[in-house]
Design a protein around this motif. Structure first.
Motif, short mmCIF file in Angstrom:
data_model
loop_
_atom_site.label_atom_id
_atom_site.label_comp_id
_atom_site.label_asym_id
_atom_site.label_seq_id
_atom_site.Cartn_x
_atom_site.Cartn_y
_atom_site.Cartn_z
N ALA A 57 7.56 -6.06 -10.10
CA ALA A 57 8.69 -6.95 -10.40
C ALA A 57 8.61 -8.27 -9.64
N GLY A 58 7.58 -8.41 -8.79
CA GLY A 58 7.45 -9.63 -8.00
C GLY A 58 8.42 -9.71 -6.83
N GLU A 59 9.01 -8.59 -6.45
CA GLU A 59 9.97 -8.56 -5.34
C GLU A 59 9.23 -8.15 -4.07
N MET A 60 8.97 -9.12 -3.19
CA MET A 60 8.16 -8.88 -2.00
C MET A 60 8.98 -8.40 -0.80
N ASN A 61 10.31 -8.53 -0.86
CA ASN A 61 11.21 -8.08 0.20
C ASN A 61 10.79 -8.63 1.56
N TYR A 62 10.71 -9.94 1.67
CA TYR A 62 10.29 -10.57 2.92
C TYR A 62 11.23 -10.21 4.08
N ASP A 63 12.53 -10.09 3.81
CA ASP A 63 13.47 -9.75 4.88
C ASP A 63 13.20 -8.35 5.42
N GLY A 64 12.93 -7.41 4.52
CA GLY A 64 12.64 -6.04 4.96
C GLY A 64 11.35 -5.96 5.74
N VAL A 65 10.33 -6.70 5.32
CA VAL A 65 9.06 -6.72 6.04
C VAL A 65 9.25 -7.35 7.42
N ILE A 121 6.96 3.15 5.28
CA ILE A 121 8.29 3.05 4.68
C ILE A 121 8.09 3.03 3.17
N LYS A 122 8.67 3.99 2.50
CA LYS A 122 8.50 4.13 1.06
C LYS A 122 9.22 3.00 0.31
N ASP A 123 8.51 2.45 -0.67
CA ASP A 123 9.08 1.49 -1.62
C ASP A 123 9.81 0.33 -0.93
N LEU A 124 9.11 -0.29 0.02
CA LEU A 124 9.71 -1.44 0.70
C LEU A 124 9.65 -2.70 -0.16
N GLU A 179 -21.63 8.75 13.34
CA GLU A 179 -20.87 7.70 14.02
C GLU A 179 -21.77 6.59 14.55
N GLY A 180 -22.98 6.94 14.95
CA GLY A 180 -23.89 5.92 15.46
C GLY A 180 -24.32 4.92 14.40
N ASP A 181 -24.19 5.29 13.13
CA ASP A 181 -24.54 4.38 12.04
C ASP A 181 -23.34 3.59 11.54
N ALA A 182 -22.18 3.80 12.13
CA ALA A 182 -20.97 3.16 11.63
C ALA A 182 -20.98 1.66 11.93
N TYR A 183 -20.43 0.91 10.99
CA TYR A 183 -20.24 -0.53 11.16
C TYR A 183 -18.81 -0.74 11.65
N PHE A 184 -18.69 -1.29 12.86
CA PHE A 184 -17.38 -1.53 13.46
C PHE A 184 -17.02 -3.00 13.30
N CYS A 185 -15.77 -3.25 12.91
CA CYS A 185 -15.33 -4.61 12.73
C CYS A 185 -13.83 -4.69 12.92
N ALA A 186 -13.32 -5.89 13.07
CA ALA A 186 -11.88 -6.13 13.19
C ALA A 186 -11.54 -7.35 12.36
N GLN A 187 -10.42 -7.27 11.65
CA GLN A 187 -9.95 -8.40 10.86
C GLN A 187 -8.47 -8.61 11.11
N THR A 188 -8.03 -9.85 10.97
CA THR A 188 -6.60 -10.14 10.91
C THR A 188 -6.24 -10.40 9.45
N HIS A 189 -5.04 -10.01 9.08
CA HIS A 189 -4.61 -10.16 7.69
C HIS A 189 -3.09 -10.08 7.63
N SER A 190 -2.53 -10.54 6.53
CA SER A 190 -1.10 -10.38 6.30
C SER A 190 -0.84 -8.99 5.75
N VAL A 191 0.40 -8.54 5.80
CA VAL A 191 0.73 -7.22 5.27
C VAL A 191 0.54 -7.17 3.76
N TYR A 192 0.53 -8.34 3.12
CA TYR A 192 0.34 -8.40 1.67
C TYR A 192 -1.13 -8.53 1.29
#
Length: 259
Positions: free
Chosen positions: A182-190, A174-177, A55-68
């Motif tokens: 098929a290019g179906e991103m389901n923005y409403d469900g996300v 959530i399975k298969d959101l 654990e002492g050798d671990a590289y700790f970081c934080a990122q922001t990102h979209s769910v996609y």
């Protein structure tokens, strides 16, 4: 260390074709395969000791990102699900820190284990990463650290829980959101999920549990660690083709180094 000393092969006969077929059916039906007590107690204790020592050798970081996991785009407003940002924060040690004698490496390299993964996932071959960092990782999540909601780019992931915190760090999904092919991103469900209008499933697991998860279309996260006990998780990563490297930019982002 023999594979029987690492894996509970009495319960999980890795090279048995019927067992592999049953696991494939479960993974196809549920999108997740959970194998509790997969690791023998002594091997798990060795993995826990190795993870704590590293654990002492671990590289700790934080990122922001979209769910996609895609860049923000002017095609949508800032608060659109394609642009909304979540946070992922963790520590990581890489393959080159995992000892040759580690039970994790013995498991990763075992031909019977790879045969089982191929049977369960339908892959015809599996190869280690060509770069020196990406094949075996151990992830750490301290109090407050989390893995934000996202879809995976890969078709499946293999994880092994080494240490469980006293509270929080729930694997939620959530399975298969969506249907990426098929290019179906389901923005409403996300959006409904991000707004708290949808209740996800929670995957229960204890240390020593192996999980195969299809996250390309199933959104998932690990909620913040709510305790002072670090969550430790091994990620075993294979590729369907030989010679694949994680990009240099990705290695710098996730590991803080190239080699």
């Amino acid at each position: 260390m023999k594979i029987d000393d690492i894996v509970n092969t009495g319960r999980y006969p890795l090279t048995d074709m019927a067992f592999g077929a049953a696991c494939a059916d479960t993974l196809t039906r549920d999108g997740v395969l959970v194998l509790p007590d997969f690791i023998q107690p002594k091997a798990l204790a060795a993995m826990q000791a190795e993870a704590r020592a590293g654990e002492g050798d671990a590289y700790f970081c934080a990122q922001t990102h979209s769910v996609y996991l895609s860049p923000t785009t002017s095609d949508f407003p800032e608060n659109h699900p394609a642009n909304r940002q979540v946070t992922s924060s963790k520590g990581c040690i890489c393959d080159d820190i995992i000892a040759d004698t580690s039970p994790l490496r013995r498991l990763y390299d075992d031909s019977g284990f790879r045969a089982f993964v191929m049977a369960a996932t339908g892959e015809t071959q599996l190869h280690a990463y060509a770069d020196p960092l990406s094949s075996i990782n151990i992830h750490y999540a301290k109090r407050g650290q989390e893995l934000g909601w996202h879809f995976d780019n890969s078709s499946f992931a293999i994880t092994l829980l080494i240490e469980k915190p006293d509270a929080g760090s729930r694997f939620e999904y959530i399975k298969d959101l969506r249907d990426a092919d098929a290019g179906e991103m389901n923005y409403d469900g996300v959006a409904a999920l991000l707004d708290g209008a949808t209740t996800p499933d929670v995957l229960q697991m204890e240390p020593g549990t192996l999980v195969l998860f299809r996250g390309r279309n199933s959104i998932h996260r690990v909620s913040p660690n709510e305790s002072d006990k670090t969550r430790m998780l091994a990620v075993l990563a294979y590729n369907a083709e030989p010679g694949v490297e994680l990009s240099e930019s990705a290695r710098m982002t996730f590991y803080g180094r190239l080699a």
